[in-house]
Design an enzyme around this catalytic site. Structure first.
Site, PDB file in Angstrom:
ATOM      1  N   HIS A 226    -154.943  64.713   7.754  1.00  0.00           N
ATOM      2  CA  HIS A 226    -155.073  63.384   7.130  1.00  0.00           C
ATOM      3  C   HIS A 226    -156.112  62.608   7.952  1.00  0.00           C
ATOM      4  CE1 HIS A 226    -154.075  59.912   4.855  1.00  0.00           C
ATOM      5  NE2 HIS A 226    -152.861  59.644   5.276  1.00  0.00           N
ATOM      6  N   HIS A 272    -159.910  68.071  -0.326  1.00  0.00           N
ATOM      7  CA  HIS A 272    -159.031  66.936  -0.594  1.00  0.00           C
ATOM      8  C   HIS A 272    -157.943  67.388  -1.553  1.00  0.00           C
ATOM      9  CE1 HIS A 272    -157.705  62.902  -1.699  1.00  0.00           C
ATOM     10  NE2 HIS A 272    -158.267  62.523  -0.567  1.00  0.00           N
ATOM     11  N   ASP A 323    -163.859  61.357   5.602  1.00  0.00           N
ATOM     12  CA  ASP A 323    -163.912  61.506   7.058  1.00  0.00           C
ATOM     13  C   ASP A 323    -165.212  62.163   7.532  1.00  0.00           C
ATOM     14  OD1 ASP A 323    -161.475  60.324   7.663  1.00  0.00           O
ATOM     15  OD2 ASP A 323    -160.370  62.152   7.196  1.00  0.00           O
TER      16      ASP A 323
HETATM   17  N1  ACO Z   1    -161.801  74.352   5.058  1.00  0.00           N
HETATM   18  C1  ACO Z   1    -161.639  75.632   4.640  1.00  0.00           C
HETATM   19  N2  ACO Z   1    -160.934  75.954   3.552  1.00  0.00           N
HETATM   20  C2  ACO Z   1    -160.385  74.948   2.853  1.00  0.00           C
HETATM   21  C3  ACO Z   1    -160.517  73.618   3.241  1.00  0.00           C
HETATM   22  C4  ACO Z   1    -161.257  73.324   4.383  1.00  0.00           C
HETATM   23  N3  ACO Z   1    -161.424  72.078   4.804  1.00  0.00           N
HETATM   24  N4  ACO Z   1    -159.856  72.844   2.368  1.00  0.00           N
HETATM   25  C5  ACO Z   1    -159.325  73.671   1.474  1.00  0.00           C
HETATM   26  N5  ACO Z   1    -159.641  74.947   1.755  1.00  0.00           N
HETATM   27  C6  ACO Z   1    -159.249  76.133   1.018  1.00  0.00           C
HETATM   28  C7  ACO Z   1    -157.891  76.621   1.487  1.00  0.00           C
HETATM   29  O1  ACO Z   1    -157.989  77.533   2.567  1.00  0.00           O
HETATM   30  C8  ACO Z   1    -157.365  77.251   0.236  1.00  0.00           C
HETATM   31  O2  ACO Z   1    -157.977  78.503   0.072  1.00  0.00           O
HETATM   32  P1  ACO Z   1    -157.137  79.749  -0.483  1.00  0.00           P
HETATM   33  O3  ACO Z   1    -156.703  79.340  -1.863  1.00  0.00           O
HETATM   34  O4  ACO Z   1    -158.109  80.851  -0.433  1.00  0.00           O
HETATM   35  O5  ACO Z   1    -155.964  79.888   0.458  1.00  0.00           O
HETATM   36  C9  ACO Z   1    -157.882  76.356  -0.874  1.00  0.00           C
HETATM   37  O6  ACO Z   1    -159.096  75.770  -0.345  1.00  0.00           O
HETATM   38  C10 ACO Z   1    -156.926  75.238  -1.240  1.00  0.00           C
HETATM   39  O7  ACO Z   1    -156.629  74.493  -0.063  1.00  0.00           O
HETATM   40  P2  ACO Z   1    -155.265  73.808   0.259  1.00  0.00           P
HETATM   41  O8  ACO Z   1    -155.162  73.584   1.722  1.00  0.00           O
HETATM   42  O9  ACO Z   1    -154.143  74.534  -0.403  1.00  0.00           O
HETATM   43  O10 ACO Z   1    -155.462  72.452  -0.484  1.00  0.00           O
HETATM   44  P3  ACO Z   1    -154.633  71.177  -0.231  1.00  0.00           P
HETATM   45  O11 ACO Z   1    -154.804  70.348  -1.426  1.00  0.00           O
HETATM   46  O12 ACO Z   1    -153.251  71.469   0.210  1.00  0.00           O
HETATM   47  O13 ACO Z   1    -155.389  70.577   1.056  1.00  0.00           O
HETATM   48  C11 ACO Z   1    -156.507  69.261   2.590  1.00  0.00           C
HETATM   49  C12 ACO Z   1    -156.099  69.420   1.114  1.00  0.00           C
HETATM   50  C13 ACO Z   1    -155.236  69.292   3.472  1.00  0.00           C
HETATM   51  C14 ACO Z   1    -157.207  67.910   2.759  1.00  0.00           C
HETATM   52  C15 ACO Z   1    -157.433  70.426   2.972  1.00  0.00           C
HETATM   53  O14 ACO Z   1    -158.575  70.408   2.156  1.00  0.00           O
HETATM   54  C16 ACO Z   1    -157.823  70.388   4.434  1.00  0.00           C
HETATM   55  O15 ACO Z   1    -157.063  70.871   5.295  1.00  0.00           O
HETATM   56  N6  ACO Z   1    -159.007  69.790   4.767  1.00  0.00           N
HETATM   57  C17 ACO Z   1    -159.399  69.614   6.151  1.00  0.00           C
HETATM   58  C18 ACO Z   1    -158.734  68.385   6.755  1.00  0.00           C
HETATM   59  C19 ACO Z   1    -159.345  67.101   6.261  1.00  0.00           C
HETATM   60  O16 ACO Z   1    -160.553  66.951   6.210  1.00  0.00           O
HETATM   61  N7  ACO Z   1    -158.467  66.110   5.974  1.00  0.00           N
HETATM   62  C20 ACO Z   1    -158.905  64.792   5.519  1.00  0.00           C
HETATM   63  C21 ACO Z   1    -158.328  64.477   4.175  1.00  0.00           C
HETATM   64  S1  ACO Z   1    -159.098  63.048   3.448  1.00  0.00           S
HETATM   65  C22 ACO Z   1    -158.576  61.737   4.326  1.00  0.00           C
HETATM   66  O17 ACO Z   1    -157.557  61.716   5.001  1.00  0.00           O
HETATM   67  C23 ACO Z   1    -159.508  60.520   4.274  1.00  0.00           C
END
Ligand code: ACO
Length: 381
Positions: A226, A272, A323
């Site tokens: 987050h 996201h 971010d």
């Molecule tokens: N890097 C690499 N792979 C990613 C990323 C990432 N940043 N985000 C998503 N993916 C991939 C996952 O590995 C997954 O792949 P798979 O289906 O092959 O396993 C797929 O995309 C779906 O990802 P999930 O994590 O299931 O998606 P979710 O909706 O749960 O996650 C999240 C959203 C937690 C924000 C995720 O994208 C992430 O961890 N990002 C990095 C952290 C981040 O930048 N957070 C800031 C959020 S915005 C804010 O707070 C202003």
């Protein structure tokens, strides 16, 4: 154990679950748009001060000139840190994460507040304004403390953003820096039922006080999935620069990313839960970042930003979130990396408290069910 049919459908991470209505903001993933009380966030960032946006989030309408003057004078009169908040911060080691400082300060401010146990709309508006006005002093005080510098008292002749930067760095910031900071505060202010806002609503639903809800929300925001992602972006940049070891950084980006993805790492600042085709706030924040890249003459950082974004698009087609441009922007302004998420706190206090007040208008205890899958009933020998 018998489960109701509804309880057997698992909504891991509450993904896709609509838990309530809200009138505060609308996130539309299909059109990549974000509205605060009906206004596009891009227009608010271009035309308004953060003080106007805070007023809007709490009251539902932008302030008139008189309302704004009154709001600003109350905010400016409320900027000082209470002695026991300073004392509480001083008790914590400088090795503590600055988010721990914010969380503790919010809790002490709650304990101090004469209206602490009063959850009427009027009392909550007052407590929200008090937190909003004083949190910059907490962040600035902690940033200076970590650098061994004396605290700088607030100035009541400066806007919220100008004063925030003044208290942190001890000198008035250039107008373009104040503008970029103001834009970041507006973009970070509100985003519907994200994890920290939902945390605030859960705590509020038990009828706990506003400061308890904000303190819990700060804890939720700390995590790297987050709010903690803005500082993690800077760590990524530092790792890439280190890995380049003086060689071409552009080449290092690709190698670093390939290795990170092969290790199944999440790349911070990308992806996201709601936006799958790009975060509506990114273009505005990126424009503010570009101005800072020019102001501080750091084209190298702009190149690194572009390099990682395009490598990530090629490798996974996952787009940056807010971010990603916010981290480098705060770095250029001179904040230590660990202070980035506290800046998010200072902004999001507005959205959290708007949601706390909205939750109380039609409260229902938030208490989901779980499906038990542990051992069957057994007897103690
Ligand atoms: N890097 C690499 N792979 C990613 C990323 C990432 N940043 N985000 C998503 N993916 C991939 C996952 O590995 C997954 O792949 P798979 O289906 O092959 O396993 C797929 O995309 C779906 O990802 P999930 O994590 O299931 O998606 P979710 O909706 O749960 O996650 C999240 C959203 C937690 C924000 C995720 O994208 C992430 O961890 N990002 C990095 C952290 C981040 O930048 N957070 C800031 C959020 S915005 C804010 O707070 C202003």
């Amino acid at each position: 154990m018998t489960q109701t049919p509804e309880a057997t459908k698992i909504h891991k991470g509450l993904a896709g679950v609509v838990v309530d209505t809200t009138r505060i903001s609308q996130v539309n993933a299909d059109t990549n748009s974000l509205l605060y009380r009906g206004y596009p966030v891009q227009q608010l960032a271009a035309k308004c001060s953060f003080e106007q946006v805070a007023y809007l989030l709490w009251n539902g309408e932008l302030p008139t000139a008189d309302e704004l003057a009154d709001f600003e004078s109350r905010e400016r009169a409320d900027r000082a840190l209470a002695d026991n908040v300073k004392a509480a911060v001083d008790l914590l080691p400088v090795s503590a994460h600055p988010m721990d400082i914010c969380r503790t300060a919010a809790s002490v401010m709650g304990a101090n507040h004469p209206l602490s146990e009063d959850s009427s709309k009027e009392a909550n508006l007052k407590k929200s304004l008090d937190l909003f006005a004083a949190m910059p002093a907490v962040v600035a005080y902690d940033q200076r403390r970590r650098r061994g510098l004396e605290a700088v008292p607030a100035r009541d002749d400066l806007s919220y953003s100008a004063n925030f930067l003044y208290m942190t760095f001890g000198e008035e910031a250039a107008p373009e820096v104040v503008d970029a900071f103001n834009v970041s505060m507006i973009l970070y202010a509100e985003h519907s039922f994200n994890a920290s806002t939902f945390t605030a609503r859960v705590i509020t639903s038990t009828l706990a006080d506003l400061h308890s809800a904000v303190t819990g929300a700060i804890g939720a925001l700390k995590g790297p999935l987050h709010g903690g992602a803005n500082e993690a972006v800077m760590h990524t940049f530092e790792e890439i620069i280190r890995a380049a070891d003086g060689d071409d950084v552009a080449r290092s980006v690709k190698t670093w990313l390939d290795d990170a993805l092969a290790d199944k790492k999440k790349i911070m600042g990308f992806g996201h839960r709601v936006y799958k085709n790009g975060d509506s706030r990114v273009p505005t924040m990126k424009a503010a970042m570009d101005k800072m890249v020019a102001h501080y003459n750091r084209p190298d950082l702009g190149e690194l930003y572009k390099g990682l974004e395009s490598a990530m698009t090629q490798a996974k087609n996952i787009k940056p979130n807010l971010d990603y441009p916010a981290g480098p922007t705060y770095h250029l302004m001179g904040f230590d990396t660990q202070m980035f998420t506290p800046l998010f706190v200072a902004s999001r206090i507005t959205g959290w408290t708007a949601h706390i007040m909205e939750q109380l208008e039609a409260n229902s205890l938030i208490r989901p069910l779980s499906l038990y899958d542990g051992v069957d009933e057994r007897q103690v020998p």
